[in-house]
Enzyme design. Structure first.
Site, mmCIF file in Angstrom:
data_model
loop_
_atom_site.group_PDB
_atom_site.id
_atom_site.type_symbol
_atom_site.label_atom_id
_atom_site.label_comp_id
_atom_site.label_asym_id
_atom_site.label_seq_id
_atom_site.Cartn_x
_atom_site.Cartn_y
_atom_site.Cartn_z
ATOM 1 N N SER A 48 29.714 27.035 -39.961
ATOM 2 C CA SER A 48 29.320 26.181 -38.762
ATOM 3 C C SER A 48 29.686 24.880 -38.960
ATOM 4 C CB SER A 48 27.701 26.112 -38.445
ATOM 5 O OG SER A 48 27.345 27.510 -37.995
ATOM 6 N N HIS B 125 31.676 27.852 -33.362
ATOM 7 C CA HIS B 125 32.560 28.807 -34.078
ATOM 8 C C HIS B 125 33.679 29.078 -33.164
ATOM 9 C CE1 HIS B 125 29.759 30.422 -37.301
ATOM 10 N NE2 HIS B 125 29.266 29.322 -36.855
ATOM 11 N N HIS C 259 27.408 37.112 -37.797
ATOM 12 C CA HIS C 259 26.211 37.046 -38.497
ATOM 13 C C HIS C 259 25.536 37.975 -37.909
ATOM 14 C CE1 HIS C 259 27.493 32.732 -37.796
ATOM 15 N NE2 HIS C 259 27.050 32.418 -38.829
ATOM 16 N N TYR D 127 22.355 37.957 -37.321
ATOM 17 C CA TYR D 127 21.326 37.510 -36.537
ATOM 18 C C TYR D 127 21.977 37.683 -34.921
ATOM 19 C CZ TYR D 127 23.479 33.008 -36.456
ATOM 20 O OH TYR D 127 24.567 31.854 -36.415
ATOM 21 N N GLU D 128 23.474 37.868 -34.980
ATOM 22 C CA GLU D 128 23.871 38.003 -33.448
ATOM 23 C C GLU D 128 23.693 39.393 -33.294
ATOM 24 O OE1 GLU D 128 27.950 35.755 -33.108
ATOM 25 O OE2 GLU D 128 27.529 36.001 -35.447
ATOM 26 N N ALA E 232 26.919 25.933 -43.641
ATOM 27 C CA ALA E 232 25.775 24.870 -43.160
ATOM 28 C C ALA E 232 24.435 25.358 -43.734
ATOM 29 C CB ALA E 232 25.798 24.703 -41.794
ATOM 30 N N MET F 283 21.762 31.350 -43.045
ATOM 31 C CA MET F 283 21.731 32.680 -42.259
ATOM 32 C C MET F 283 23.096 33.453 -42.355
ATOM 33 S SD MET F 283 20.028 31.235 -38.845
ATOM 34 C CE MET F 283 18.663 30.071 -39.166
ATOM 35 N N SER F 284 24.000 33.015 -43.589
ATOM 36 C CA SER F 284 25.285 33.890 -43.473
ATOM 37 C C SER F 284 25.715 34.057 -45.020
ATOM 38 C CB SER F 284 26.111 32.709 -42.898
ATOM 39 O OG SER F 284 26.464 31.493 -43.584
ATOM 40 N N ASN G 122 20.569 19.455 -43.099
ATOM 41 C CA ASN G 122 19.197 18.938 -42.827
ATOM 42 C C ASN G 122 18.177 19.336 -43.908
ATOM 43 O OD1 ASN G 122 19.675 21.910 -41.664
ATOM 44 N ND2 ASN G 122 17.593 21.846 -42.163
ATOM 45 N N HIS H 29 20.112 23.023 -33.715
ATOM 46 C CA HIS H 29 21.703 23.250 -34.208
ATOM 47 C C HIS H 29 22.211 21.825 -33.955
ATOM 48 C CE1 HIS H 29 24.822 25.917 -35.067
ATOM 49 N NE2 HIS H 29 25.320 25.756 -33.981
HETATM 50 N N1 HPA Z 1 17.669 27.100 -42.373
HETATM 51 C C1 HPA Z 1 18.595 28.016 -42.075
HETATM 52 N N2 HPA Z 1 19.904 28.023 -42.003
HETATM 53 C C2 HPA Z 1 20.235 26.727 -41.613
HETATM 54 C C3 HPA Z 1 19.513 25.631 -41.830
HETATM 55 C C4 HPA Z 1 18.111 25.589 -42.184
HETATM 56 O O1 HPA Z 1 17.445 24.746 -42.395
HETATM 57 N N3 HPA Z 1 20.236 24.546 -41.574
HETATM 58 C C5 HPA Z 1 21.670 25.152 -41.529
HETATM 59 N N4 HPA Z 1 21.543 26.351 -41.490
#
Ligand code: HPA
Length: 278
Positions: A37, A68, A90, A92-93, A120, A217-218, A241, A253
């Site tokens: 990402s 993406h 992903h 989650y999609e 990310a 998440m990937s 973050n 996001h």
């Molecule tokens: N959690 C999960 N996935 C992420 C995060 C997070 O804090 N930051 C970027 N992708």
């Protein structure tokens, strides 16, 4: 999914690879990169690029997440032929874990034997800061899904070894290149969760106790497929973050993409340097 083994497997990957070879007029490349990402800027450094949108590739659906671009790129980076995936699938999609790992099967069918994955991620390690880069030394699969579920694919092992999911000699090389470039490169464990909701503060405290340094998440399905195919893997997380509860501010996001934009050049320089040194 149609019959097990026919979808997102070795044969489907061969079909996609045949299509790509004829479409780009090249045989493939030994090194492949998956751009996470907001980290797609590296693609601009690829020389003589040919881009093939995901939707044109047999077996690939369209990528849906903002940030993406959804294309496979073949070209040269650091003097080497490379394949790059700008975008990924992903779970989650709503995708099966087998699809999340399928692009790696295609990269393997195109000759890739070294895979650089990036993402990310939220920082769980309290000593770190947004903008830090982390070498993934190991992962914890908390998705409780696995891309190898189903019939054993031709060329896969039923029970692949995961004692060294991320290659230690590639990690050493990455540290050498980072030091040359004056980049601080952290080492840590990536916890892969399903998402798409970010974690709760209690979940992040749990991840901390489990030994995770970052959460995302990937990546995990891709690395499992890569190891099942015998590829060497290097993983880099961009800590975009601090994970929920470690930072008190709500997560978005937009914040994730803002950080990747800020450190995109540092990330691209590091990965280009690593590819050149492989
Ligand atoms: N959690 C999960 N996935 C992420 C995060 C997070 O804090 N930051 C970027 N992708």
């Amino acid at each position: 999914m149609t019959e097990q083994g026919e979808t997102f497997g070795t044969r489907a990957a061969g079909t996609a690879a045949d299509f790509l070879r004829s479409r780009v007029g090249r045989t493939g490349a030994p090194i492949a990169i998956v751009l996470g990402s907001g980290l797609g800027g590296l693609a601009e450094r690829i020389e003589s690029p040919t881009r093939v949108p995901f939707r044109e590739i047999p077996g690939f659906p369209e990528s849906t997440v903002v940030g993406h671009a959804g294309a496979l790129i073949i070209g040269n980076l650091g003097g080497k032929a490379v394949l790059a995936l700008a975008g990924r699938f992903h779970v989650y999609e709503g995708h099966d874990a087998r699809l999340a790992g399928f692009p790696v099967r295609v990269l393997h069918a195109l000759g890739a034997r070294t895979l650089i994955v990036s993402n990310a991620a939220g920082g769980v390690n309290r000593l770190w800061q947004p903008g830090d880069l982390m070498l993934i030394r190991d992962h914890i699969n908390l998705t409780f899904r696995n891309p190898l579920i189903g019939a054993v694919e031709e060329g896969d092992l039923r029970f692949p070894d995961m004692s060294e999911p991320y290659d230690s000699s590639l990690a050493d090389l990455a540290h050498r290149v980072a030091a040359e470039q004056g980049i601080t490169l952290r080492d840590g464990v990536y916890a892969g969760l399903l998402g798409p909701a970010y974690e709760t503060p209690a979940e992040v405290r749990m991840l901390e106790r489990l030994g995770a340094d970052a959460v995302g998440m990937s990546t995990v399905p891709e690395v499992i497929v890569a190891r099942a195919r015998g590829m060497r893997v290097l993983g880099i997380s961009c800590i975009t973050n601090m994970a929920c509860g470690i930072s008190s501010s709500p997560l978005s996001h937009a914040e994730v993409l803002e950080t990747t934009q800020r450190v995109g050049q540092k990330f691209a320089g590091l990965v280009s340097g690593i590819v050149a040194a492989i």
